[in-house]
Design an enzyme around this catalytic site. Structure first.
Site, mmCIF file in Angstrom:
data_model
loop_
_atom_site.group_PDB
_atom_site.id
_atom_site.type_symbol
_atom_site.label_atom_id
_atom_site.label_comp_id
_atom_site.label_asym_id
_atom_site.label_seq_id
_atom_site.Cartn_x
_atom_site.Cartn_y
_atom_site.Cartn_z
ATOM 1 N N LYS A 250 45.259 18.276 10.097
ATOM 2 C CA LYS A 250 45.562 17.216 10.840
ATOM 3 C C LYS A 250 44.320 16.721 11.743
ATOM 4 O O LYS A 250 44.042 15.646 11.837
ATOM 5 C CB LYS A 250 46.876 17.177 11.564
ATOM 6 C CG LYS A 250 47.168 15.972 12.594
ATOM 7 C CD LYS A 250 48.060 16.189 13.783
ATOM 8 C CE LYS A 250 46.916 16.618 14.965
ATOM 9 N NZ LYS A 250 47.612 16.580 16.290
ATOM 10 N N LYS B 78 37.433 17.447 21.628
ATOM 11 C CA LYS B 78 38.457 18.295 20.937
ATOM 12 C C LYS B 78 37.782 18.214 19.435
ATOM 13 O O LYS B 78 38.072 19.277 18.694
ATOM 14 C CB LYS B 78 39.879 17.901 21.106
ATOM 15 C CG LYS B 78 40.837 18.655 20.305
ATOM 16 C CD LYS B 78 40.612 20.157 20.633
ATOM 17 C CE LYS B 78 41.581 20.981 19.526
ATOM 18 N NZ LYS B 78 43.031 20.652 20.159
ATOM 19 N N THR C 248 46.514 16.298 20.475
ATOM 20 C CA THR C 248 45.421 16.123 19.886
ATOM 21 C C THR C 248 45.418 14.984 19.011
ATOM 22 O O THR C 248 46.221 14.870 18.003
ATOM 23 C CB THR C 248 44.958 17.279 18.990
ATOM 24 O OG1 THR C 248 44.752 18.307 19.787
ATOM 25 C CG2 THR C 248 43.765 17.302 18.104
#
Length: 288
Positions: free
Chosen positions: A240, A172, A97
Site C-alpha cells: 500500500k 514517509k 500513511t
C-alpha cells in the site's frame, strides 16, 4: 493535560491512544469496529464515541490513524465525520500513511473550520507503537506543530516538522523507499551467505559494525535466518505504501526503479501466501 479524540484503533492506533491516556490526557475514542473501541475503553478507562463527529466534539487535539485516503475521507469529510464538530483552534493530527494530496485536502478543510492540520505519518511498526517509540514525520505550520508536539511525544521518540502540509507524507514515502532497498539488500546478502556456506551469525556480527549496518539488519537478521515472518510490518501494508510512492513519483517525475522492482517482489511474496508476513519475507522469495 488536554482533551483528545483518537479515531482508528488498529494495530498502531490502539497502543498510540493508550500512550496518550497514560500521559494523563482525557481520551475519547472511535473505531469503525465497535468491539475494538469497547475493548480499548475497558482497558484504558477512556470514553467511547458513537461517531467521529462525537469524538471530535470539544476536543483540543484530534488524531486519526486509519488505512488509506478513502478511509480518511469517510471519518473526516463524510456525514458524521470529524469536520462536522472540529472546533475552532483545535489541532487535527493525522497519523495515517496516505497521499500528500489528501493531506493538503484535509489541511484546507481544517482551515475553513478555523482549526489547524498536521499530517503526521509514523515509522517504527507495531513494536514502536506499543513501546511509545515511533518516529513521526510532520507537515504543517510551526505554531500548530509547537502546540501538538508535547502531546505527540506520548507515543514518539522523534518528532520532526518537515515542511508545509503534505511534507510529512512525502517524508514517509522517502522512508519507505529506503526501507524497500535496505530489506532487499539484506535478503540478498543473507541468501548469498547461506549459499556460500558461511555462518550467518558470525557474518552479521562483523558486517553490522561497519557501513552495511542498519536497523533492518540489527532487528531482522535472526528471524530471517530462521525463516520466521509472522510478526512486524505486513507485506500488504508495505505494498500500500509503495503504491503511494509510485503514484507520487509519476506525478513529480522522480525515478524510483528499485522501489518499483521491490514492489513487484512483494507481489510475489503475496502470491506465496505472505500477505501478513513481515516485510523481511523478501528472503523467503529467494529461498522458495
Amino acid at each position: 493535560m488536554a482533551t483528545v479524540a483518537f479515531i482508528g484503533l488498529g494495530v498502531m492506533g490502539y497502543p498510540m491512544a493508550g500512550h496518550l491516556k497514560r500521559a494523563g490526557h482525557e481520551v475519547r475514542v472511535f473505531n469503525r469496529t465497535r468491539k475494538k473501541a469497547e475493548a480499548w475503553v475497558s482497558e484504558h478507562d477512556g470514553t467511547l464515541a458513537e461517531t467521529p463527529a462525537k469524538a471530535a466534539e470539544g476536543a483540543e487535539f484530534v488524531f486519526t490513524c486509519v488505512g488509506n485516503d478513502n478511509d480518511l475521507r469517510s471519518v473526516t469529510l463524510a456525514e458524521d465525520g470529524l469536520f462536522e464538530s472540529l472546533g475552532e483552534n483545535a489541532v487535527y493530527i493525522d497519523n495515517t500513511t496516505a497521499s500528500a494530496d489528501i493531506a493538503r485536502e484535509l489541511d484546507e478543510a481544517a482551515r475553513e473550520k478555523g482549526a489547524a492540520f498536521l499530517d503526521a505519518p509514523v515509522s517504527g511498526g507495531q513494536a514502536g507503537a506499543e513501546n511509545g517509540k515511533l518516529t513521526v514525520m510532520v507537515g504543517g505550520e510551526q505554531a500548530a506543530f509547537d502546540r501538538a508536539k508535547p502531546v505527540i511525544d506520548a507515543y514518539a521518540r522523534m518528532v520532526g516538522l518537515m515542511g508545509p502540509a503534505g511534507a510529512g507524507q512525502l517524508t514517509k514515502m522517502i522512508n519507505q523507499i529506503c526501507i524497500a532497498g535496505l530489506v532487499q539488500g539484506l535478503a540478498e546478502g543473507l541468501h548469498f551467505g547461506k549459499r556460500a556456506g558461511l555462518d550467518i551469525e558470525n557474518v552479521v556480527s562483523v558486517i553490522s559494525q561497519g557501513a552495511a549496518g542498519s536497523w533492518q539488519m540489527e532487528n531482522r537478521w535472526k528471524t530471517m535466518d530462521a525463516g520466521e515472518y509472522d510478526h512486524g510490518f505486513a507485506v500488504d501494508w508495505m505494498r500500500k505504501d509503495l503504491s503511494i510512492v509510485l503514484a507520487e513519483a509519476r506525478n513529480n517525475g522522480a525515478q524510483v526503479p528499485v522501489a518499483a522492482l521491490v514492489d513487484q517482489f512483494y507481489a510475489e511474496v503475496q502470491a506465496m501466501g505472505g500477505n501478513r508476513w513481515d516485510t523481511s519475507a523478501l528472503l523467503a522469495r529467494l529461498e522458495r
